[in-house]
Design an enzyme around this catalytic site. Structure first.
Site, PDB file in Angstrom:
ATOM      1  CB  CYS A   5      39.961  51.891  34.476  1.00  7.46           C
ATOM      2  SG  CYS A   5      41.504  52.254  35.289  1.00  7.46           S
ATOM      3  NE  ARG A  47      35.665  47.671  34.321  1.00  8.95           N
ATOM      4  CZ  ARG A  47      36.105  46.735  33.497  1.00  8.95           C
ATOM      5  NH1 ARG A  47      35.316  45.745  33.168  1.00  8.95           N
ATOM      6  NH2 ARG A  47      37.322  46.782  33.010  1.00  8.95           N
ATOM      7  CD1 TRP A 102      42.675  49.245  40.942  1.00  8.74           C
ATOM      8  CD2 TRP A 102      40.761  49.396  42.055  1.00  8.74           C
ATOM      9  NE1 TRP A 102      42.794  48.492  42.078  1.00  8.74           N
ATOM     10  CE2 TRP A 102      41.644  48.560  42.775  1.00  8.74           C
ATOM     11  CE3 TRP A 102      39.483  49.630  42.572  1.00  8.74           C
ATOM     12  CZ2 TRP A 102      41.290  47.955  43.982  1.00  8.74           C
ATOM     13  CZ3 TRP A 102      39.139  49.018  43.771  1.00  8.74           C
ATOM     14  CH2 TRP A 102      40.034  48.201  44.466  1.00  8.74           C
ATOM     15  CG  ASN A 116      40.435  49.509  31.375  1.00  9.17           C
ATOM     16  OD1 ASN A 116      41.333  49.226  32.169  1.00  9.17           O
ATOM     17  ND2 ASN A 116      39.392  48.738  31.164  1.00  9.17           N
ATOM     18  N   GLY A 117      43.893  50.236  31.085  1.00  6.09           N
ATOM     19  CA  GLY A 117      45.017  49.371  30.704  1.00  6.09           C
ATOM     20  C   GLY A 117      46.336  49.974  31.154  1.00  6.09           C
ATOM     21  CD  GLU A 163      42.715  29.877  49.200  1.00  3.49           C
ATOM     22  OE1 GLU A 163      42.662  29.825  50.434  1.00  3.49           O
ATOM     23  OE2 GLU A 163      41.881  30.494  48.516  1.00  3.49           O
ATOM     24  CE  LYS A 176      38.369  30.036  48.008  1.00  2.00           C
ATOM     25  NZ  LYS A 176      39.244  30.934  48.672  1.00  2.00           N
ATOM     26  CD  GLU A 178      35.695  29.914  51.476  1.00  2.00           C
ATOM     27  OE1 GLU A 178      36.404  29.990  50.457  1.00  2.00           O
ATOM     28  OE2 GLU A 178      35.471  30.872  52.212  1.00  2.00           O
ATOM     29  CG  HIS A 188      53.732  11.331  60.356  1.00  2.00           C
ATOM     30  ND1 HIS A 188      54.637  10.479  60.947  1.00  2.00           N
ATOM     31  CD2 HIS A 188      54.435  12.009  59.411  1.00  2.00           C
ATOM     32  CE1 HIS A 188      55.834  10.644  60.400  1.00  2.00           C
ATOM     33  NE2 HIS A 188      55.732  11.572  59.455  1.00  2.00           N
ATOM     34  CE  LYS A 206      34.784  39.066  48.726  1.00  2.00           C
ATOM     35  NZ  LYS A 206      35.630  37.905  48.423  1.00  2.00           N
TER      36      LYS A 206
HETATM   37  O1  M6R Z   1      38.808  39.988  54.161  1.00  2.00           O
HETATM   38  P1  M6R Z   1      39.815  39.021  54.728  1.00  2.00           P
HETATM   39  O2  M6R Z   1      40.861  38.647  53.752  1.00  2.00           O
HETATM   40  O3  M6R Z   1      40.402  39.522  56.008  1.00  2.00           O
HETATM   41  O4  M6R Z   1      38.958  37.739  55.071  1.00  2.00           O
HETATM   42  C1  M6R Z   1      39.515  36.651  55.704  1.00  2.00           C
HETATM   43  C2  M6R Z   1      38.629  35.438  55.545  1.00  2.00           C
HETATM   44  O5  M6R Z   1      37.386  35.659  56.132  1.00  2.00           O
HETATM   45  C3  M6R Z   1      38.427  35.099  54.062  1.00  2.00           C
HETATM   46  O6  M6R Z   1      39.650  34.894  53.431  1.00  2.00           O
HETATM   47  C4  M6R Z   1      37.567  33.852  53.908  1.00  2.00           C
HETATM   48  O7  M6R Z   1      38.287  32.728  54.320  1.00  2.00           O
HETATM   49  C5  M6R Z   1      37.083  33.746  52.478  1.00  2.00           C
HETATM   50  N1  M6R Z   1      35.733  33.295  52.454  1.00  2.00           N
HETATM   51  C6  M6R Z   1      37.944  32.865  51.644  1.00  2.00           C
HETATM   52  O8  M6R Z   1      37.406  32.476  50.444  1.00  2.00           O
END
Ligand code: M6R
Length: 602
Positions: A2, A27, A75, A99-100, A478, A482, A485, A501, A597
């Site tokens: 919010c 937000r 939200w 908010n909260g 993951e 990160k 990327e 292996h 994104k």
């Molecule tokens: O919007 P989504 O969660 O479906 O997106 C999937 C991937 O494209 C997304 O997780 C991508 O790997 C990000 N850049 C991860 O940081």
């Protein structure tokens, strides 16, 4: 999450409030509202959806005299995004925005209902305004009534309240949620961040937790713990984008820090005292389901993979996980006893959406875990559970991942309960761990500083291996994703036990191994795997609560009782590591090269 704005002055309060709310759009929100008090007249309006809808509804309202006003973007966490649930919430003569989370709202609501108070919304917030009016009727003193109301509230809040009996004042309180007061020579503003204040206020007061008081056009009365406080005004500097980043260098950094708060939102009304509840699922949702197939891409795929361990271990239901782009063309065999779950932050990922359509066409029951309401995936799935992470701006997903894992963890418990295969004690201890996660995810300054210092040693080399076992293998995947990327360095996630292996052939001093070594899950086995790498001179960065002599660098985590607590703590550390390495390399952390994104192409 919010957003809150407030205004006292003689200028056009409607436009000032609406413009302020527009600055808080980042937000995330699903409804909005304003209330303006001009002498005895209160104008208020609320609308679901975009701010444009509220602008449209209020376009005929004109104001050019002194007024006080409050506004809010909501939200939804408690109750659906409807007009009735949108703020401001009203009593007989007062309005409130919040908010909260008011944790004890049920008790307060029940006792007010018993006294004959009628509630219009399903929110926790509405209790504030009714409780305030009850207290005011007794004391006939606005500030006394406001203080008494605060004394009854448990939880986190930023609150603004206006009332017809005090036509020049806004009452405010802050505890856990942000609130800033801005001033110029003849106006006063409130906002959840600097952004709405830029260009309007010259000076700002950053309220601290437990502070409360009231403000008029010319003065602020501030208290903490019943003691009057000095007002510390600071000049307001900066531009709107940096204000939206709330003082952080990048949105990704801000989003890492927000994880504690969004995880609180994520579990609200779901992790209850004795059970997990999802209001979106009807009682029979899992009847006849013998298998779960989860389909997703990228980070969302990792959250699926991590929690598939929980579906099998806790909910005792066979579970498979698929990368959506692979699933689409493998001519999969699907049967009607399978629940098909898709996970997506954006809700628009083409591969995931197409996989969902395939499953639906094959007659499977479908469920989406998504962060964007009304997205294509939410509209397509039979049922959806929202992740409640708020808008995520950094391309590299952080808080969306955290909330996806949380929703899926809770879902595994929901199924276990439904199948009556989890004992009361086990469930209690899982719920205790879930409720502890927001605390686990608070970023400690000492850890962030340490990672910042360490990061300079990891800018070269011929690659990174993130390794872990069990749940910590998907977390390793993951962590590696990160890093690659946003740093553009080569990184792989690998099961710790699998290194021997093949990949161990790469081991030398320039191979950086980030070892996830939780205490509560296969510690000794992981340790042996890390020792094998250390014996071949790989450079080891160990992340563990237990000291590990063979590591070159060591990040000590907290001794936790539950592996998921360790999971979330290590998640934050790997995110910060990627962030700090990329910042040192001078990269654009929020908009890494070649990435988008929302990936709406195949
Ligand atoms: O919007 P989504 O969660 O479906 O997106 C999937 C991937 O494209 C997304 O997780 C991508 O790997 C990000 N850049 C991860 O940081």
């Amino acid at each position: 999450m919010c957003g809150i704005v407030g205004y006292i002055g003689k200028n056009n309060s409607k436009d000032i409030l609406l413009d302020g709310l527009a600055e808080l759009e980042y937000r995330g929100y699903d409804s909005a509202g304003i209330a303006i008090l001009e002498t005895d007249n209160i104008f208020h309006s609320k609308a679901v959806g975009k701010l444009q809808n509220l602008k449209e509804k209020t376009k005929d309202f004109q104001i050019d005299a002194f007024s006080i006003g409050i506004g809010h973007t909501r939200w939804a966490t408690h109750g659906n995004p409807t007009e009735l649930n949108a703020h401001p919430h009203l009593g007989e003569f007062s309005y409130v925005v919040h908010n909260g989370i008011i944790e004890n709202y049920k008790e307060i609501k029940d006792s007010l209902i018993a006294e004959g108070v009628e509630f219009l919304s399903q929110t926790d917030t509405e209790v504030i305004v009714h409780l305030y009016e009850k207290n005011y009727k007794q004391s006939k003193d606005e500030f006394e009534a406001f203080k008494k109301t605060l004394d009854s509230l448990k939880g986190a809040y930023a609150i603004l309240l206006i009332t017809k009996t005090a036509q020049d004042k806004i009452f405010f309180a802050k505890n856990g949620s942000p609130m800033i007061i801005g001033t110029n020579s003849d106006e006063l503003f409130f906002a959840s961040s600097d952004a709405p204040l830029l260009g309007l206020a010259n000076e700002v007061v950053y309220l601290k937790d437990d502070e409360y008081g009231y403000a008029t056009q010319k003065e602020i009365k501030l208290f903490s713990n019943k003691t009057p406080m000095q007002i510390e005004k600071k000049p307001l500097v900066g531009d709107k984008i940096s204000a939206q980043k709330g003082g952080f260098r990048f949105f990704m950094e801000k989003e890492i820090y927000e994880q504690s708060e969004v995880l609180s939102d994520c579990i609200l009304g779901r992790a209850l005292d004795k059970k997990v509840d999802f209001e979106e699922l009807d009682e029979n949702f899992f009847d006849g389901i013998t298998h779960i197939k989860i389909c997703a891409c990228g980070t969302s795929y990792h959250s699926a993979l991590a929690t598939s361990y929980l579906f099998e271990r806790v909910a005792k239901i066979s579970t498979s996980v698929e990368i959506a782009s692979e699933f689409r063309y493998k001519e999969p065999l699907l049967n009607h006893e399978t629940l098909f779950i898709v996970i997506s932050q954006s809700g628009e990922t083409a591969d995931t959406l197409e996989a969902l359509k395939m499953a639906k066409n094959a007659g499977l029951k479908t469920l989406s875990i998504c962060n964007v309401d009304n997205s294509s995936i939410v509209r397509e799935a039979d049922t959806s559970l929202l992740a409640r992470a708020g808008i995520e701006k950094g391309v590299a997903s952080t808080k969306a991942f955290a909330t996806q894992v949380m929703v899926l963890w809770m879902l595994s418990l929901y199924i276990a309960e439904h199948k009556k295969i989890i004992s009361k004690d086990e469930l209690d201890s899982e719920l205790k761990a879930i409720k502890h996660i927001p605390k686990v995810c608070v970023v400690k300054d000492t850890i962030h500083q340490k990672i910042r210092r360490l990061s300079k040693r990891y800018l070269h080399g011929h690659g990174f291996f993130f390794i872990g076992r069990d749940l910590f293998f998907p977390l390793a995947l993951e962590g590696a994703l990160k890093l690659k990327e946003i740093s553009y360095l080569h990184a792989e996630g690998y099961p710790a036990g699998e290194m021997k292996h093949g990949p161990i052939a790469l081991a030398d001093a320039n191979l950086f191994t980030v070892a996830l070594m939780p205490k509560n899950l296969h510690y000794e086995k992981t340790k042996s795997n890390v020792e094998e790498l250390s014996a071949r001179d790989a450079t080891i960065l160990a992340i563990s609560p237990l000291e590990f002599d063979l590591s070159d660098d060591f990040i000590k985590t907290t001794i936790q009782e539950h592996p998921m607590e360790e999971f979330f703590e290590m998640m934050v550390i790997t995110q910060l590591l990627a962030l700090e390495i990329s910042i040192r390399l001078g990269n654009d952390v929020d908009m890494p090269r070649n990435l988008a994104k929302s990936v709406t192409v195949e």
